[in-house]
Scaffold this motif. Sequence first.
Motif, PDB file in Angstrom:
ATOM      1  N   PHE B   5     -18.717  34.037  55.196  1.00  9.24           N
ATOM      2  CA  PHE B   5     -18.855  32.578  55.425  1.00  9.24           C
ATOM      3  C   PHE B   5     -17.751  31.907  54.630  1.00  9.24           C
ATOM      4  O   PHE B   5     -17.974  31.194  53.662  1.00  9.24           O
ATOM      5  N   TYR B   6     -16.535  32.198  55.108  1.00 10.74           N
ATOM      6  CA  TYR B   6     -15.307  31.981  54.333  1.00 10.74           C
ATOM      7  C   TYR B   6     -15.146  30.550  53.832  1.00 10.74           C
ATOM      8  O   TYR B   6     -14.886  30.319  52.652  1.00 10.74           O
ATOM      9  N   LYS B   7     -15.295  29.590  54.737  1.00 16.73           N
ATOM     10  CA  LYS B   7     -14.987  28.192  54.364  1.00 16.73           C
ATOM     11  C   LYS B   7     -15.942  27.683  53.290  1.00 16.73           C
ATOM     12  O   LYS B   7     -15.527  27.066  52.305  1.00 16.73           O
ATOM     13  N   ALA B   8     -17.241  27.956  53.506  1.00 19.64           N
ATOM     14  CA  ALA B   8     -18.233  27.461  52.548  1.00 19.64           C
ATOM     15  C   ALA B   8     -18.056  28.163  51.205  1.00 19.64           C
ATOM     16  O   ALA B   8     -18.166  27.541  50.145  1.00 19.64           O
ATOM     17  N   LYS B   9     -17.750  29.435  51.251  1.00 17.54           N
ATOM     18  CA  LYS B   9     -17.583  30.193  50.000  1.00 17.54           C
ATOM     19  C   LYS B   9     -16.342  29.729  49.249  1.00 17.54           C
ATOM     20  O   LYS B   9     -16.341  29.658  48.018  1.00 17.54           O
ATOM     21  N   LYS B  10     -15.318  29.359  50.010  1.00 14.25           N
ATOM     22  CA  LYS B  10     -14.080  28.869  49.373  1.00 14.25           C
ATOM     23  C   LYS B  10     -14.381  27.573  48.618  1.00 14.25           C
ATOM     24  O   LYS B  10     -13.951  27.363  47.481  1.00 14.25           O
ATOM     25  N   LYS B  11     -15.184  26.745  49.250  1.00 16.77           N
ATOM     26  CA  LYS B  11     -15.550  25.472  48.618  1.00 16.77           C
ATOM     27  C   LYS B  11     -16.393  25.743  47.372  1.00 16.77           C
ATOM     28  O   LYS B  11     -16.197  25.134  46.330  1.00 16.77           O
ATOM     29  N   LEU B  12     -17.324  26.684  47.503  1.00 18.70           N
ATOM     30  CA  LEU B  12     -18.194  26.998  46.377  1.00 18.70           C
ATOM     31  C   LEU B  12     -17.388  27.550  45.206  1.00 18.70           C
ATOM     32  O   LEU B  12     -17.636  27.211  44.045  1.00 18.70           O
ATOM     33  N   ARG B  13     -16.408  28.380  45.535  1.00 17.67           N
ATOM     34  CA  ARG B  13     -15.567  28.950  44.483  1.00 17.67           C
ATOM     35  C   ARG B  13     -14.864  27.833  43.696  1.00 17.67           C
ATOM     36  O   ARG B  13     -14.778  27.877  42.467  1.00 17.67           O
ATOM     37  N   GLU B  14     -14.382  26.845  44.435  1.00 19.28           N
ATOM     38  CA  GLU B  14     -13.714  25.704  43.768  1.00 19.28           C
ATOM     39  C   GLU B  14     -14.695  24.989  42.845  1.00 19.28           C
ATOM     40  O   GLU B  14     -14.344  24.604  41.729  1.00 19.28           O
ATOM     41  N   VAL B  15     -15.918  24.837  43.325  1.00 16.65           N
ATOM     42  CA  VAL B  15     -16.943  24.158  42.511  1.00 16.65           C
ATOM     43  C   VAL B  15     -17.244  24.984  41.254  1.00 16.65           C
ATOM     44  O   VAL B  15     -17.363  24.445  40.155  1.00 16.65           O
ATOM     45  N   LEU B  16     -17.316  26.301  41.422  1.00 21.23           N
ATOM     46  CA  LEU B  16     -17.613  27.168  40.272  1.00 21.23           C
ATOM     47  C   LEU B  16     -16.484  27.140  39.244  1.00 21.23           C
ATOM     48  O   LEU B  16     -16.731  27.142  38.040  1.00 21.23           O
ATOM     49  N   ILE B  17     -15.258  27.105  39.727  1.00 22.85           N
ATOM     50  CA  ILE B  17     -14.107  27.035  38.807  1.00 22.85           C
ATOM     51  C   ILE B  17     -14.173  25.733  38.012  1.00 22.85           C
ATOM     52  O   ILE B  17     -13.962  25.716  36.794  1.00 22.85           O
ATOM     53  N   THR B  18     -14.489  24.646  38.712  1.00 19.05           N
ATOM     54  CA  THR B  18     -14.620  23.351  38.024  1.00 19.05           C
ATOM     55  C   THR B  18     -15.745  23.412  37.011  1.00 19.05           C
ATOM     56  O   THR B  18     -15.626  22.921  35.883  1.00 19.05           O
ATOM     57  N   TYR B  19     -16.836  24.052  37.392  1.00 17.94           N
ATOM     58  CA  TYR B  19     -17.988  24.194  36.487  1.00 17.94           C
ATOM     59  C   TYR B  19     -17.572  24.964  35.227  1.00 17.94           C
ATOM     60  O   TYR B  19     -17.894  24.561  34.106  1.00 17.94           O
ATOM     61  N   ILE B  20     -16.844  26.061  35.406  1.00 20.19           N
ATOM     62  CA  ILE B  20     -16.408  26.871  34.257  1.00 20.19           C
ATOM     63  C   ILE B  20     -15.528  26.043  33.332  1.00 20.19           C
ATOM     64  O   ILE B  20     -15.666  26.092  32.106  1.00 20.19           O
ATOM     65  N   GLN B  21     -14.615  25.257  33.936  1.00 18.90           N
ATOM     66  CA  GLN B  21     -13.715  24.432  33.121  1.00 18.90           C
ATOM     67  C   GLN B  21     -14.493  23.417  32.289  1.00 18.90           C
ATOM     68  O   GLN B  21     -14.146  23.147  31.138  1.00 18.90           O
ATOM     69  N   LEU B  22     -15.561  22.879  32.871  1.00 15.06           N
ATOM     70  CA  LEU B  22     -16.373  21.907  32.129  1.00 15.06           C
ATOM     71  C   LEU B  22     -17.271  22.615  31.128  1.00 15.06           C
ATOM     72  O   LEU B  22     -17.429  22.171  29.986  1.00 15.06           O
ATOM     73  N   ALA B  23     -17.856  23.732  31.557  1.00 15.15           N
ATOM     74  CA  ALA B  23     -18.826  24.439  30.705  1.00 15.15           C
ATOM     75  C   ALA B  23     -18.158  25.000  29.440  1.00 15.15           C
ATOM     76  O   ALA B  23     -18.771  25.021  28.367  1.00 15.15           O
ATOM     77  N   LYS B  24     -16.908  25.424  29.569  1.00  9.48           N
ATOM     78  CA  LYS B  24     -16.279  26.047  28.395  1.00  9.48           C
ATOM     79  C   LYS B  24     -16.083  25.045  27.268  1.00  9.48           C
ATOM     80  O   LYS B  24     -16.018  25.416  26.106  1.00  9.48           O
ATOM     81  N   LYS B  25     -16.031  23.774  27.611  1.00  9.02           N
ATOM     82  CA  LYS B  25     -15.844  22.746  26.572  1.00  9.02           C
ATOM     83  C   LYS B  25     -16.987  22.779  25.561  1.00  9.02           C
ATOM     84  O   LYS B  25     -16.798  22.477  24.381  1.00  9.02           O
ATOM     85  N   GLN B  26     -18.154  23.159  26.039  1.00 11.81           N
ATOM     86  CA  GLN B  26     -19.311  23.182  25.143  1.00 11.81           C
ATOM     87  C   GLN B  26     -19.180  24.276  24.087  1.00 11.81           C
ATOM     88  O   GLN B  26     -19.841  24.230  23.052  1.00 11.81           O
ATOM     89  N   HIS B  27     -18.353  25.269  24.384  1.00 11.58           N
ATOM     90  CA  HIS B  27     -18.195  26.393  23.459  1.00 11.58           C
ATOM     91  C   HIS B  27     -16.899  26.320  22.662  1.00 11.58           C
ATOM     92  O   HIS B  27     -16.610  27.218  21.878  1.00 11.58           O
ATOM     93  N   LEU B  28     -16.127  25.270  22.883  1.00 13.52           N
ATOM     94  CA  LEU B  28     -14.816  25.191  22.228  1.00 13.52           C
ATOM     95  C   LEU B  28     -14.897  24.636  20.810  1.00 13.52           C
ATOM     96  O   LEU B  28     -13.895  24.632  20.095  1.00 13.52           O
ATOM     97  N   GLY B  29     -16.053  24.115  20.445  1.00 15.69           N
ATOM     98  CA  GLY B  29     -16.197  23.606  19.086  1.00 15.69           C
ATOM     99  C   GLY B  29     -15.231  22.470  18.813  1.00 15.69           C
ATOM    100  O   GLY B  29     -15.114  21.545  19.604  1.00 15.69           O
ATOM    101  N   PRO B  30     -14.474  22.562  17.708  1.00 10.49           N
ATOM    102  CA  PRO B  30     -13.553  21.481  17.357  1.00 10.49           C
ATOM    103  C   PRO B  30     -12.475  21.272  18.415  1.00 10.49           C
ATOM    104  O   PRO B  30     -11.890  20.201  18.495  1.00 10.49           O
TER     105      PRO B  30
END
Lengths: 540, 199
Positions: B5-30
């Motif tokens: 389900f290529y198109k939907a999965k491609k979109k989801l992957r983009e969302v997950l990458i964005t999520y990772i970029q935001l989520a890592k901030k919580q672990h970056l400390g200072p």
Amino acid sequence: MMKEKLLENWLDKTTERSFTIPFSYLLAAEGHTIVHITRHCGMELGRDIISIAPDGIPCVFQLKTAKNGRITLSQWRDMNAQLVDLVTLSIPHPALRESNHHRSYLVTNGFLTEEVSVAIEGLNSSLESRNFPKLEVMVKGSILEKIRNLNIEIWPSELKDTKLLLEILTESGKSNIPKEKLVMLLEKILLLEIDKHENPSNAEIKRAISSCALLCGIVTSEFSNEENFFAEIEAWTIFSSYVFACALRYGLKKKIWKDEIEISQKVIYNSLNNLFEEIKGRSHFVEGDTLSDEPFFKGRITLLISLMSLFALWRRYINDINDEVEAEIRKFCLEKKDSLALWGEAAIIQYLAFFWYYRKIDGSCAPDFMLGQLIKAITELNKPREQKEQVVRFLASPYYSLEEIAPYLRGFADKPLNDFFLGQSYFLKGLVHLFVRRNWKQHIKSLWPDNTRIKYVSFEPERKWHYFLWRSMRGTNIIKAPKFTKKWEDLKEEANENQGKCIPNLMKQNPIFFLLFLLIFPHRATSSALRWLDSKLMKL
Amino acid sequence: MLPDFYKAKKKLREVLITYIQLAKKQHLGPFSDVPEIRFFEGHQRYMETEDGIKDMGPFHEAKAETKIDLKDFHNLSSIEFMAKIDKIAEDIAREQSKIGYDEIEKAAKKVGNVVDVKKKPLTVELYLEILERLFISFDSNGKLLLPQIVTGRREDTNKFIEIIKEVHTNFKYKQRYKEIIQRKKLEYDERKASRKLVG
């Protein structure tokens, strides 16, 4: 096989407007010197292309789209008189010497019906009896043969590259040129992939350049059909830049790339002229869907002012004197200058294109103060903020186009912007230098403290030829904080430097083209580049 | 191949990458407040401060990996899957932080701004000595903006808390602290005033 099918399909669907440039390149690849390319404005009286054949004989070409694959008798009747003139009238062009004869061609992307073939035979008999040369005809088959001779085998053949080509071909002609996709193809054909080390012969490279020119002509067809003049300008500027990259990387002699570059510059000049004519005839500057135009409207005006300023400077550079055209450009730029919009750092070079023209037509200090206002705007919009202070306005780096940044400026982006612009600028140093050159000491003194809060950012490609690439994966990103205390004399000395060391010599041959290059590649406008360009353009 | 389900999965992957970029901030400390600037080309960076300190270095890669047993994929719940995504974010953040601390250490050593305690215990004197060496900033209202203290161990954090408490309660230390801050304010104001074009 697939590529041939693709080309045949393109040829079937092409129009006179979109076919002109690729056909010019086909002729150039056969040794023709292209002297004139039509702007399709109705003034050329059927002379779409004028060239000088390798044997020195002038040639004139009229291009005709075959409806449903064939030139019919009714089409023939419509063009008959024009074709007779094509053969019998002399070609008035300053680049051609007085000549007793020239060759005339009817070029079509389809075939002729039997009736038309007979009609042409009849015409030719009549012309022969009056001691005129025959009308020659080129049909689809012979054009495809010419294309095959251009060695399209060197076009990328992997499936993903064919897919890329198809994606560009199916792009709407109303959109912007898909630059990332175009440069990927150009890099492959011109052997410019940085991580690959090639050693092509001059003959191979010459074929690659010719073939690339044809490719570029084909991929811009849809844009030409839509009269998307800016897309044409962008595509051919990128093509020229990549040919220069190739020339520099492989140490090519000028004769190998000269023809293709000359044609592309003619095409760009024609597109600017066409854009000028369109602007002249417009009562408004909204384009496309009105409902969604507002975030882009002033950005469009800014771009148009910069392009018309460039056009005016180009005309001065080549001594193309026409008071009426100059008056219209001046009127447009001066009337619309209050709509200039600083949407991002990429707009600054557009402001500067206008500045250099403005400086020619306005002797007051207003043009110089524009520089001061730009400096103030950068230091205000990109000043470092205190923690937790909400950032509502900023100037994005010149790597962002209006289309990319507008969603974030206006709040309709669908994902967060993973970038940060405060405390830095790619253009500030260059602007300060240009302002200092004009000796506005007291003004610069008042701007200086805020200037020191912004770091100067630039990119230095690893090799000189990388400068011409859209993006270079090898190079140094330079971030320098200006010294807090600076002596005026030291600053003046810096500002007056104009060697342009970062600019490859190929680009220095034509300052107008260099300005155009920077308009399309704003991230290459280093302070050194701006100082050099300023020195050249102020002497124009 | 099986249906994808290529198109939907491609979109989801983009969302997950964005999520990772935001989520890592919580672990970056200072480092979570440090802005991330994007470079579109090049393989290295060169920086020069207003004082003329130069530094050239390559870009570093911060990466993380996770393992998913494809044969066991059908047993993977959404919660378990998101836990893996969160772990990726955490690991990238850890890599980034390490790179950040290494760069800070390198920069500090380069300018000689290192205090080697030679395994001695943390004391108020040491804290005040560190403050003397630091460049301290103030906001536009003149409010002190002290840098963050990052320690490697819980006991060191607790020790610092005690030390800071003592600085603000012990009269002698309070005076010395006040003098240091006043000197720093003067330095800061002088630096601010030096932003000028002369001649």
